[in-house]
Structure formats: structure tokens, C-alpha cells
Design a protein around this motif. Sequence first.
Motif, PDB file in Angstrom:
ATOM      1  N   PHE A  11      -0.118 -34.663 119.874  1.00 31.37           N
ATOM      2  CA  PHE A  11      -1.316 -33.708 120.122  1.00 31.37           C
ATOM      3  C   PHE A  11      -2.681 -34.422 120.069  1.00 31.37           C
ATOM      4  O   PHE A  11      -2.829 -35.188 118.962  1.00 31.37           O
ATOM      5  CB  PHE A  11      -0.993 -32.277 119.881  1.00 31.37           C
ATOM      6  N   LEU A  12      -3.748 -33.490 120.705  1.00 33.90           N
ATOM      7  CA  LEU A  12      -5.216 -33.842 120.392  1.00 33.90           C
ATOM      8  C   LEU A  12      -5.603 -33.443 118.965  1.00 33.90           C
ATOM      9  O   LEU A  12      -4.989 -32.854 118.377  1.00 33.90           O
ATOM     10  CB  LEU A  12      -6.009 -33.439 121.481  1.00 33.90           C
ATOM     11  N   ALA A  13      -6.899 -34.012 118.674  1.00 38.76           N
ATOM     12  CA  ALA A  13      -7.437 -33.704 117.157  1.00 38.76           C
ATOM     13  C   ALA A  13      -7.629 -32.254 117.107  1.00 38.76           C
ATOM     14  O   ALA A  13      -7.550 -31.495 118.123  1.00 38.76           O
ATOM     15  CB  ALA A  13      -8.428 -34.515 117.121  1.00 38.76           C
ATOM     16  N   ALA A  14      -8.074 -31.929 115.824  1.00 38.30           N
ATOM     17  CA  ALA A  14      -8.077 -30.579 115.476  1.00 38.30           C
ATOM     18  C   ALA A  14      -8.954 -29.692 116.417  1.00 38.30           C
ATOM     19  O   ALA A  14     -10.251 -30.019 116.592  1.00 38.30           O
ATOM     20  CB  ALA A  14      -8.489 -30.553 114.081  1.00 38.30           C
ATOM     21  N   LEU A  15      -8.673 -28.461 116.573  1.00 40.56           N
ATOM     22  CA  LEU A  15      -9.527 -27.475 116.924  1.00 40.56           C
ATOM     23  C   LEU A  15      -8.997 -26.245 116.805  1.00 40.56           C
ATOM     24  O   LEU A  15      -7.799 -25.932 116.411  1.00 40.56           O
ATOM     25  CB  LEU A  15      -9.685 -27.443 118.688  1.00 40.56           C
ATOM     26  N   ARG A  51      -3.814 -18.980 115.258  1.00 42.04           N
ATOM     27  CA  ARG A  51      -3.294 -20.100 115.528  1.00 42.04           C
ATOM     28  C   ARG A  51      -4.349 -21.231 115.224  1.00 42.04           C
ATOM     29  O   ARG A  51      -5.493 -20.859 115.941  1.00 42.04           O
ATOM     30  CB  ARG A  51      -2.645 -19.951 116.906  1.00 42.04           C
ATOM     31  N   VAL A  52      -4.036 -22.073 114.317  1.00 43.48           N
ATOM     32  CA  VAL A  52      -5.099 -23.235 114.213  1.00 43.48           C
ATOM     33  C   VAL A  52      -4.390 -24.659 114.487  1.00 43.48           C
ATOM     34  O   VAL A  52      -3.424 -24.964 114.021  1.00 43.48           O
ATOM     35  CB  VAL A  52      -5.314 -23.241 112.545  1.00 43.48           C
ATOM     36  N   LYS A  53      -5.202 -25.115 115.432  1.00 44.76           N
ATOM     37  CA  LYS A  53      -4.741 -26.677 115.999  1.00 44.76           C
ATOM     38  C   LYS A  53      -4.947 -27.481 114.854  1.00 44.76           C
ATOM     39  O   LYS A  53      -6.370 -27.690 114.385  1.00 44.76           O
ATOM     40  CB  LYS A  53      -5.246 -26.993 117.493  1.00 44.76           C
ATOM     41  N   VAL A  54      -4.210 -28.521 114.409  1.00 42.46           N
ATOM     42  CA  VAL A  54      -4.622 -29.607 113.474  1.00 42.46           C
ATOM     43  C   VAL A  54      -4.196 -30.799 114.326  1.00 42.46           C
ATOM     44  O   VAL A  54      -3.526 -30.854 115.392  1.00 42.46           O
ATOM     45  CB  VAL A  54      -3.692 -29.404 112.361  1.00 42.46           C
ATOM     46  N   ASP A  55      -4.210 -32.027 113.736  1.00 42.06           N
ATOM     47  CA  ASP A  55      -3.883 -33.281 114.352  1.00 42.06           C
ATOM     48  C   ASP A  55      -2.317 -33.463 114.301  1.00 42.06           C
ATOM     49  O   ASP A  55      -1.677 -32.638 113.867  1.00 42.06           O
ATOM     50  CB  ASP A  55      -4.449 -34.468 113.172  1.00 42.06           C
ATOM     51  N   LYS A  56      -1.966 -34.456 115.119  1.00 37.55           N
ATOM     52  CA  LYS A  56      -0.559 -34.735 115.517  1.00 37.55           C
ATOM     53  C   LYS A  56       0.304 -34.805 114.372  1.00 37.55           C
ATOM     54  O   LYS A  56       0.082 -35.501 113.412  1.00 37.55           O
ATOM     55  CB  LYS A  56      -0.550 -35.779 116.273  1.00 37.55           C
ATOM     56  N   ALA A  69      -7.603 -22.985 100.128  1.00 34.53           N
ATOM     57  CA  ALA A  69      -7.406 -24.124 101.011  1.00 34.53           C
ATOM     58  C   ALA A  69      -6.017 -24.404 101.106  1.00 34.53           C
ATOM     59  O   ALA A  69      -5.138 -24.261 100.480  1.00 34.53           O
ATOM     60  CB  ALA A  69      -8.135 -25.346 100.299  1.00 34.53           C
ATOM     61  N   ALA A  70      -5.653 -24.872 102.415  1.00 36.58           N
ATOM     62  CA  ALA A  70      -4.336 -25.485 102.856  1.00 36.58           C
ATOM     63  C   ALA A  70      -4.428 -26.845 102.784  1.00 36.58           C
ATOM     64  O   ALA A  70      -5.322 -27.267 103.626  1.00 36.58           O
ATOM     65  CB  ALA A  70      -3.878 -24.752 104.103  1.00 36.58           C
ATOM     66  N   TYR A  71      -3.709 -27.517 102.658  1.00 32.54           N
ATOM     67  CA  TYR A  71      -3.545 -29.114 102.692  1.00 32.54           C
ATOM     68  C   TYR A  71      -2.471 -29.543 103.544  1.00 32.54           C
ATOM     69  O   TYR A  71      -1.247 -29.121 103.230  1.00 32.54           O
ATOM     70  CB  TYR A  71      -3.619 -29.877 101.233  1.00 32.54           C
ATOM     71  N   ILE A  72      -2.369 -30.376 104.454  1.00 31.42           N
ATOM     72  CA  ILE A  72      -1.506 -30.812 105.287  1.00 31.42           C
ATOM     73  C   ILE A  72      -1.455 -32.309 105.506  1.00 31.42           C
ATOM     74  O   ILE A  72      -2.596 -33.004 105.400  1.00 31.42           O
ATOM     75  CB  ILE A  72      -1.618 -30.138 106.761  1.00 31.42           C
ATOM     76  N   LYS A  86     -10.360 -19.087 104.378  1.00 32.37           N
ATOM     77  CA  LYS A  86     -11.220 -17.924 104.767  1.00 32.37           C
ATOM     78  C   LYS A  86     -11.417 -17.898 106.377  1.00 32.37           C
ATOM     79  O   LYS A  86     -11.456 -16.984 106.951  1.00 32.37           O
ATOM     80  CB  LYS A  86     -12.464 -17.756 103.695  1.00 32.37           C
ATOM     81  N   THR A  87     -11.970 -19.039 106.714  1.00 32.15           N
ATOM     82  CA  THR A  87     -12.315 -19.059 108.043  1.00 32.15           C
ATOM     83  C   THR A  87     -11.177 -19.773 108.952  1.00 32.15           C
ATOM     84  O   THR A  87     -11.638 -19.619 110.193  1.00 32.15           O
ATOM     85  CB  THR A  87     -13.726 -20.171 108.215  1.00 32.15           C
ATOM     86  N   TRP A  88     -10.196 -20.268 108.404  1.00 33.11           N
ATOM     87  CA  TRP A  88      -9.268 -21.201 109.133  1.00 33.11           C
ATOM     88  C   TRP A  88      -9.897 -22.023 110.169  1.00 33.11           C
ATOM     89  O   TRP A  88      -9.433 -22.194 111.469  1.00 33.11           O
ATOM     90  CB  TRP A  88      -8.352 -20.001 110.224  1.00 33.11           C
ATOM     91  N   THR A  89     -10.653 -23.015 109.431  1.00 36.41           N
ATOM     92  CA  THR A  89     -11.001 -24.059 110.348  1.00 36.41           C
ATOM     93  C   THR A  89     -10.835 -25.221 109.320  1.00 36.41           C
ATOM     94  O   THR A  89     -10.615 -25.024 108.235  1.00 36.41           O
ATOM     95  CB  THR A  89     -12.765 -24.184 110.353  1.00 36.41           C
ATOM     96  N   VAL A  90     -10.729 -26.344 110.292  1.00 33.47           N
ATOM     97  CA  VAL A  90     -10.476 -27.821 109.404  1.00 33.47           C
ATOM     98  C   VAL A  90     -12.072 -28.122 108.488  1.00 33.47           C
ATOM     99  O   VAL A  90     -12.833 -28.354 109.309  1.00 33.47           O
ATOM    100  CB  VAL A  90     -10.347 -28.823 110.405  1.00 33.47           C
ATOM    101  N   ALA A  91     -11.764 -27.946 107.272  1.00 28.57           N
ATOM    102  CA  ALA A  91     -12.760 -28.389 106.591  1.00 28.57           C
ATOM    103  C   ALA A  91     -12.947 -29.822 106.113  1.00 28.57           C
ATOM    104  O   ALA A  91     -13.855 -30.349 105.338  1.00 28.57           O
ATOM    105  CB  ALA A  91     -12.591 -27.285 105.171  1.00 28.57           C
ATOM    106  N   GLY A  92     -12.026 -30.513 106.394  1.00 30.81           N
ATOM    107  CA  GLY A  92     -11.947 -31.876 105.952  1.00 30.81           C
ATOM    108  C   GLY A  92     -10.693 -32.847 106.069  1.00 30.81           C
ATOM    109  O   GLY A  92      -9.753 -32.249 106.346  1.00 30.81           O
ATOM    110  N   THR A  93     -10.917 -34.039 106.327  1.00 36.95           N
ATOM    111  CA  THR A  93      -9.671 -34.932 106.608  1.00 36.95           C
ATOM    112  C   THR A  93     -10.034 -36.256 105.925  1.00 36.95           C
ATOM    113  O   THR A  93     -11.142 -36.519 105.642  1.00 36.95           O
ATOM    114  CB  THR A  93      -9.587 -35.084 108.341  1.00 36.95           C
ATOM    115  N   ALA A  94      -9.019 -36.916 105.545  1.00 34.28           N
ATOM    116  CA  ALA A  94      -9.098 -38.329 104.961  1.00 34.28           C
ATOM    117  C   ALA A  94      -7.661 -39.233 105.436  1.00 34.28           C
ATOM    118  O   ALA A  94      -6.708 -38.665 105.542  1.00 34.28           O
ATOM    119  CB  ALA A  94      -9.301 -37.926 103.637  1.00 34.28           C
ATOM    120  N   HIS A  95      -8.171 -40.330 105.692  1.00 34.52           N
ATOM    121  CA  HIS A  95      -7.049 -41.217 105.976  1.00 34.52           C
ATOM    122  C   HIS A  95      -6.848 -42.059 104.880  1.00 34.52           C
ATOM    123  O   HIS A  95      -7.383 -42.715 104.278  1.00 34.52           O
ATOM    124  CB  HIS A  95      -7.653 -42.360 107.151  1.00 34.52           C
TER     125      HIS A  95
END
Length: 315
Positions: A11-15, A51-56, A69-72, A86-95
Motif C-alpha cells: 500500500f501507499l505511504a503513511a497517512l 484508523r492509522v495508515k502506515v507504510d506497506k 509511542a508505538a513502533y512498527i 497521543k495524536t495517532w500520527t507517524v512521528a518518525g521513520t528510519a530505514h
Amino acid sequence: MKLLAALVFSFLAALLLGWSAPATAGTLLALCQGAAEVDVIDTATGAVSTRVKVDKVPAGIAISSDGTAAYITHPDIGLLTRLDVKTWTVAGTAHIGGQPFGIVAAPDGGVLYVSDWSGDRILRIDARSLAVTGTLAVGRSPAHLAIDPDGRTLYSADRESDEVSTINALDFTRTAVIPVGRAPYALDASHPELVAVADVRSGDIALITKEKHDIKRIAGMKMPYGVAFVPGRGLLLATDQQAGMLDVIDIATETIIHRIRLGGSPEGVVVDAAAGRAYVAEWFANRVTDLNLDDFSIAARIPVCDGPRVMALVP
């Protein structure tokens, strides 16, 4: 079941979808592989509130000890995602590379541990910066991880080696290799004396003593995929994916004393002892089943997103 056979969705990137609400003591997160989504369940109402969309192709989820925080993990793209609870938003990503799969958060809140399925290693991650601070070789295809409540010992289910690695978290060294059944996948180390391991291909549960690493194996299942101790009850819950069952195991007698038919390929199971509830993610049924711990009756079936496999309770 092979990892690549299960990781087939994109699926498409986080929103962010839906309205946002702060987490409460009754908040359960269901991670859906197919939908690339985290569904936030209010356990008091038995309904999805956000409902929080994350990366694929998300695979593993862990909650920080303070519940902020939740880590996926995302094995197909070597990605680690942090959600602000708290806000249910993507706060950071790391490859972080490799195929990050299982994940646990240390009780002190500063460190994450992530299994790299294809790299046969464990990554130590700084929880704030998401930077890799160390790597440690383990057995082949490490799946899920578990950590002692005191944060001193980490356990890795090395699936293709048919063994569990024990790791000293203080100096990040591998201290023991414990042969178990075939294809260990999920673990629970929350018991004071035992570690429970679901052996997928041999259809049994391995109970490992933490002190001496003695092993007892409980047979009678087709394909166990998730385990969770019930504190203070002397019980262990195990999902049997192929049989469509939740099995209740008496630890003292090492026997299955109750079987609850669920269907839908049950996989992840978590216990909320304070609320007297257990929750099971039914992968192919796209629902989470809520059970009473007193008699293991089904209290509710909660529709969620496509492909729920693992869950986490927000403290």
C-alpha cells in the motif's frame, strides 16, 4: 508458513484516516498486514476509534513502557516506524535495512530490539533517534522477540534454526542457544520462571525454565502461532492457526484443558489481566475476538482492518 508467502500486500505511504483520540487504559492496537493499517480499539466499547495508515506490509509492533509511542516493523522495505500515541500520527521513520520483523521495547524506554529475518541478527535501536546502536548474530530467520520484565534478558525465536537464543541485554551478547521444536515463532517471557514458545511446524508449545533452560513440550496442536501467559492463574493461552482454536493450557499439568473454536486463522493473542480479558487477532476473518478470562466465553467480535496478525495493549 514462509515469511515471503505471508508478506504479499503493498500500500501507499503513511497517512492518517479517521478522527483521532487519546489513548486510554482500555486501548488495544491491532496491526493489519493486508491493509497496512493500525486500528485503535477502545476495549470499553469494543469498537475501532481510530484508523492509522502506515507504510506497506507491517509485521511487528511494540509499545514504549510509558505508553507514548508505538513502533512498527516493515520487513519488505527495511523500515521502522514510530507512531505518536497521543495524536495517532507517524512521528518518525528510519530505514534500518534487512528485513526487520519482531520487535520489543526495553522496560527503561530507551532501547528497542528488532529481529532481522534475512540477516540472522538482532538490531539494537535507540528509541528516540531510531538509529542502530548495535548488531548481534543469532540463529537463522529470527522471528518474534520477548524480553524479561526486568529488561535484563532478551529471547529470540530463531525459526529456521529450531532454537531460541538468549541474549544478555546489558552487554548485548548471546549467552545461550536452546533447541526447541520445529520453527519457533512467537514467545512470551512475562512469567517469572518460564518462557513459552510456539513451535509452528512441530505443533507444540515449548516451556523453557529461565534458570536452567530445561524444556517441556506440550503437544496436541496443529500450528500454534501465538502465546500469552495469564498472570496469577497458572495458565497459558495458545492460538492454533490451522485448527482455528484458542487453547487454554494448564502449566502445572502441561495439558490443554479447554479449546475455544474461533476460526479465521487466529494468530496474535494478548492478555489484559487487570480487565479480565484476552484478545485474539483472527487473520483471515479480519476481526479481533474479545474473551472473558473467567470462563473463556466470547464477549465480542470486533471487526478490524484487513489481515490483523499481531496486537499490543497501550499501558
